[in-house]
Structure formats: structure tokens, C-alpha cells
Enzyme design. Structure first.
Site, PDB file in Angstrom:
ATOM      1  N   ASP A   1       4.005   7.648  -1.744  1.00 44.60           N
ATOM      2  CA  ASP A   1       3.968   8.690  -2.765  1.00 44.60           C
ATOM      3  C   ASP A   1       4.297   8.143  -4.154  1.00 44.60           C
ATOM      4  OD1 ASP A   1       4.111  11.667  -3.491  1.00 44.60           O
ATOM      5  OD2 ASP A   1       6.101  10.984  -4.101  1.00 44.60           O
TER       6      ASP A   1
ATOM      7  N   GLU B   1      -0.774   6.644  -3.122  1.00 44.02           N
ATOM      8  CA  GLU B   1      -1.085   7.763  -4.012  1.00 44.02           C
ATOM      9  C   GLU B   1      -0.770   7.351  -5.442  1.00 44.02           C
ATOM     10  OE1 GLU B   1       0.353  12.296  -5.051  1.00 44.02           O
ATOM     11  OE2 GLU B   1       1.654  10.546  -5.101  1.00 44.02           O
TER      12      GLU B   1
END
Length: 577
Positions: free
Chosen positions: A221, A296
Site C-alpha cells: 500500500d 500500489e
């Protein structure tokens, strides 16, 4: 009507001879656990609910599922604020529940990928608590600074003008330590200090711990935020330049400045390469299948390509391709789509796979962004392009955003706004409970309430109804996933072009295998196309699948010289020898 405007065909050949590992040309499903399936009636999805529905994912044909964070958390940012990276959040279950999930996933044949959130922790994490107390082992686990003294007022103020993604200063004063700490998201999410080797080692321990538990990889993330520029010779952090964006006049907004010192620092790529080396070494030492990394990063196109590797070291196998999320909308033309597809395919390093991400928990749903009439067209695009396909839970049903009132809003990104502006910032509308059936609360829970409201249309739009229907969004999706296993889709050549403003046509074929042709009509009017002008098709072709509102049904035989491309319809055809 025959269309005259034709963009020259671009032929792209995959740089891989054939998919051999489990993750290659994979079909990945993102589960937002809080909203997927509640097994105990408390209105919050949980791990046992995921376990219960793994067979459903296998029946559709998914390769793996990645779970948004399941770790112990105060839930300020719904799991992206982690209080303990080694424990399961109690609302989601226990470690025993997780072990059962892994066991069942192996039985079914679905790999489990975890969301790894390395940029920050919760302020309730033991590491941060010890850092606040200046524990020698944790004093520099986070980014602290004394701040500046305002020469005019004599008061202490933040070290720099850095703003948080959730608005306002990215610096928060801590009374106990008498210093500011950096948080690029919520104030309850202090940034870890990756210039401290102890932090790097600890996060590698986290990865290894979950590999030992049996996960098949990680979705990493918020990668661009891992590093900030180091302190200068005066022990200060520089202010970031103003963006001078007329659409962003509020100094409290994240977009008010250019984030040249807080994102995309050179060390970020090295960190991803280190993590890839770690999971590869684990595979070498422990055997089993290779472990997968997804990254990401909302960043520049060139940076995303660097996450694949630098020519010497490998990075993530799947650097998420957000081109469609960031650059394609309802006003985009056929040429816009083709341009972005070509750009990715032509820029990839040799020996890697493309990937396509059309939705996730941070963006409005596909059906709401592009229109319900286009949901099948978009899913056809996703499933017939080369490489990896990533689907957010509910997109296979055509779920739409749910209106969430200011009073019901829980997303901190929206709550930091106001009643007039919150909805455009809120991620709640795309995070509502999965619509399983027409029973109370959409079959999501046996309880009488849910953490976010259920969509009003769940009685007519749900998984059970679509599974029972002879033709539905889900049936079309299942057909696409099956045909995607054909050699021509796994490793075949892509030839793609735009025809006018509305039509995208492309073929997929591996030498010696069937020729498939895909026609997407983005426009609001039907158009007749002579497909033989563009592809070596015979006089007839068979319909494999087409959008719900199409005039064609699976198995129809059509005349290729007079193919009717219905408005807002996608169609997959196969040539008849």
C-alpha cells in the site's frame, strides 16, 4: 454505416513464451473484508465470511484474492492504521480463523494475498508509544522534529508546509515528546522512518511472519510515501512548492502543493527491490510456489515502470496500472483507450506481464463512473487484454455507488471535509456491503444493521439472482474468465486500433490457435462494421459473449462483413475456420 476514420494497427507481441507459474496471466479479486460477508451477525464482514465464500470465487475462475488490511487496528482508517502487524483485528476474527482461511483456500485452489501497509502504523501501535517515550530502541522509528519558531509571533509551528492526504498539516504536535511527528494520512497514522535500519528490518520480519502463515504474496500500500527527503545541513525539511492549481485554492488541501519532497524519493524503488529479494529468497529456501508482490502507487508512468525492476534487480511482478482509473472517463474516446493500452504495452520491460486495474476501494465503482450500460463492455475490456486482470469485489455484478449521507459518513478523508464537500472526497459509497441475495441486508449479515448502508437495489441486483439468470453481468463475467484461459488470450498477440471516436476493435491470437476479435462500441448509436477489413476473418464468426443489452447471444453466428456493433456494447467473437 461504414466508418472511415481508422487509426493504424499497432501489433504488440508479449515478451513471454508461455505462462507457467500460478500468478502469470492471473485473475485477481480484491476483497474489502469489512463489507464482503459477515458470519456472526454484528454487521461487519469477517474472515470466516471470506472463508465461506471462497468456493464462489473459485467457481467464477479467480486465481487469487487480496484482502484489504485484516490486522489489529483502532479502525480510524478502517484497517490502514495498524496497531499490531502480527495480530488479526478482533472484529475480523482470530489467528485460528485466519489459519482456517488459509487451509480452505488451499483446498479450493485460491491463493491469499495480504494488504501490506508499510508506510505508517497506528498511533496506538506499541512502537509509536515507545517512540513517544523516547525508548532508545524506538526513538527514531518515526519521523520527529522540533519544528520552527515563528520570528513574528515567537510561537512554535510545524517544520514545513507539508500537507496530509486527508487535508491539513502533515505534522502533529505531541505533548509528551514535545516534538512534531509526520503523518501523510490521518493524524492517527504516524509515518515510519525508513532511514532507520531497524524499521527496515522490522518490516521484513512482518513479511516473513505472514509468509510463514501461508500467504502467497502481498499488495503493498501507498508505496510513493515510504521515504521523504532527508534533513538538510541545517537540520530542516524544505517547504514544498505551491501547485498553483486554480482548481485547488484551499491551502489545507493536499493538492495545494507539489509533493516533490514527500513522494517518489529514489530510495523508494530500492525498498521494493529489497522486498522482492526477500520473498524470492523465501521461495528458494522453503519451496512451494513463487510469492507475488503487487505495488500500489499513484505516481508518474515512468515511476510505475521502475517498480518492475531496474534491469538488474527485480521489483514487483504487478505494479498496479491505474491508467484507466486516472486518465479514462466517460468522455474518453476510442483513441484515448487505445493510446493508454499501447503506452503500457510498449513501455514494459522484457519478460514481464501487463496488468489492468479498473476499480478498487478508493475509487467510484466502474458502473457509477462509466454507466451501468457499460459495465459488461468494461469487464470485457479488462478480461481480454494481455496480462493480469484485477477486479474489485462487486464489479462482476455491476454494483453501483451507494449514497452515504453526511451523518452516516465514516471515511476520514470525507470526515475531514464539510457537509458541502464531503461526498466528492468520500470512499464510503464504493465500500458498501456485498449484495449476495434478496434476503434481508442483501444476505451480507444475519443481523439487523450494517456498518455502512446496503444498496437500495439489492433485491434485483445480487449474486444469487445473477447466478440463476440465463444471462446476467455475472454470467458474462464467468464466460470471460473461462475464455481467458484459451492460449490466444494467455499469450497471444494483441492487434488493436480505434475506428472513429467510438469503436475499439482488437484481436488476440496465438500462432496455431483460434483468432478472437473484440469489438467495443463506446457510443450511443449502433454502427455497422466490416470486420474483414481489419482481421483475417472468414465470412462468419461465432459470438462468445456480448453485453447484456446486445442483440446477440452466446453461440450466434454472424456475418463478419456486416457486424452490428450495438451502442455501449462489448462483444467477443471467434473466427470460424
Amino acid at each position: 454505416m461504414r466508418l472511415a476514420t481508422v487509426i493504424a494497427i499497432v501489433s504488440v507481441v508479449l515478451g513471454i513464451a508461455g505462462a507457467t507459474e500460478w500468478w502469470e496471466s492471473g485473475n485477481y479479486y480484491q476483497i474489502y473484508p469489512r463489507s464482503f460477508r459477515d458470519s456472526d451477525g454484528d454487521g461487519i464482514g469477517d474472515l470466516n465470511g471470506v472463508t465461506e465464500k471462497l468456493q464462489y470465487l473459485k467457481d467464477i475462475g479467480f486465481t487469487a484474492t487480496w484482502l484489504s488490511p485484516i490486522f489489529k487496528s483502532p479502525m480510524v482508517d478502517f484497517g490502514y492504521d495498524i496497531a499490531n502487524f502480527y495480530q488479526i483485528h478482533p472484529e475480523y476474527g482470530t489467528m485460528d480463523d485466519f489459519d482456517r482461511l488459509i487451509t480452505r483456500a488451499k483446498e479450493v485452489g485460491i491463493r491469499i494475498i495480504l494488504d501490506f501497509v508499510p508506510n505508517h502504523s497506528s498511533d496506538q501501535n506499541e512502537w509509536f508509544i515507545k517512540s513517544v517515550d523516547s525508548d532508545p530502541d524506538y526513538k527514531d522509528f518515526y519521523i520527529w522534529h522540533d519544528g520552527k519558531i515563528n520570528e513574528t509571533t515567537g510561537e512554535r509551528e510545524p517544520p514545513s508546509n507539508w500537507n496530509s492526504e486527508f487535508r491539513y498539516s502533515a505534522w502533529e504536535w505531541n505533548e509528551v515528546r514535545q516534538q512534531y511527528y509526520l503523518h501523510q494520512f490521518a493524524t492517527a497514522q504516524p509515518d515510519l522512518n525508513y532511514r532507520n535500519p531497524a524499521v527496515v528490518a522490522e518490516m521484513k520480519n512482518v513479511i516473513t511472519f505472514w509468509l510463514e502463515k501461508g500467504v502467497s504474496g502481498f499488495r503493498i500500500d501507498a508505496v510513493p510515501y515510504l521515504f521523504e527527503v532527508d534533513l538538510d545541513q541545517n537540520n530542516e525539511y524544505p517547504d514544498e512548492p505551491l501547485s498553483n492549481d486554480a482548481s485547488c485554492p484551499d491551502p489545507d488541501d493536499h493538492c495545494y502543493t507539489q509533493h516533490i519532497y514527500t513522494q517518489d524519493q529514489p530510495e523508494t524503488f530500492d525498498m521494493i527491490y529489497q522486498w522482492r529479494e526477500l520473498v524470492d529468497e523465501y521461495h528458494t529456501e522453503n519451496g512451494g510456489d513463487p510469492r507475488l508482490l503487487m505495488t500500489e502507487a499513484y505516481t508518474s508512468f515512468d515511476n510505475i515502470m521502475k517498480f518492475y525492476g531496474d534491469g538488474t534487480r527485480n521489483g514487483s511482478q504487478i505494479p498496479f496500472n491505474f491508467d484507466f482509473l486516472s486518465n479514462i472517463n466517460n468522455a474518453s474516446t476510442a483513441s484515448d483507450y487505445v493510446e493508454h493500452i499501447e503506452k503500457w504495452m510498449n513501455a514494459m520491460p522484457a519478460g514481464v506481464y501487463a496488468n489492468w486495474v479498473l476499480g478498487n476501494h478508493d475509487n467510484k465503482r466502474v458502473a457509477s463512473r462509466f454507466g451501468v450500460q457499460r459495465i459488461d463492455l468494461i469487464n470485457i475490456l479488462l478480461q481480454t487484454l494481455p496480462g493480469h486482470a484485477v477486479t474489485y469485489n462487486g464489479e462482476e455484478l455491476g454494483m453501483t455507488d451507494v449514497f452515504i449521507s453526511w451523518e452516516d459518513t465514516v471515511d476520514p478523508q470525507a470526515c475531514n471535509s464539510d457537509p458541502d464537500q464531503y461526498y466528492s472526497r468520500s470512499r464510503d459509497p464504493e465500500r458498501t456491503p456485498y449484495q449476495w441475495d434478496a434476503s434481508s441486508m442483501a444476505g451480507f449479515t444475519s443481523g439487523d444493521q450494517t456498518w455502512l448502508p446496503v444498496a437500495d437495489d439489492y433485491k434485483t441486483n445480487n449474486a444469487l439472482q445473477q447466478l440463476r439468470a440465463p444471462q446476467s453481468h455475472l454470467q458474462i463475467f464467468k464466460t470471460l474468465v473461462r475464455v481467458r484461459q484459451e492460449p490466444s488470450f494467455r499469450t497471444g498477440e494483441l492487434k488493436i486500433q480505434a475506428v472513429g471516436d467510438d469503436i475499439i476493435i482488437y484481436s488476440r491470437q496465438k500462432e496455431g490457435s483460434d483468432l478472437y476479435v473484440i469489438v467495443l462500441n463506446l457510443g450511443d448509436s449502433n454502427q455497422t462494421i466490416d470486420l474483414t477489413q481489419y482481421f483475417s476473418l472468414g465470412a462468419q464468426a461465432e459470438i462468445i459473449t456480448s453485453s447484456l443489452q446486445s442483440q446477440y447471444i452466446n453461440g450466434d453466428i454472424v456475418q463478419t462483413a456486416e457486424f452490428n456493433a450495438n451502442s455501449n456494447v462489448g462483444t467477443v467473437l471467434v473466427g470460424i475456420n
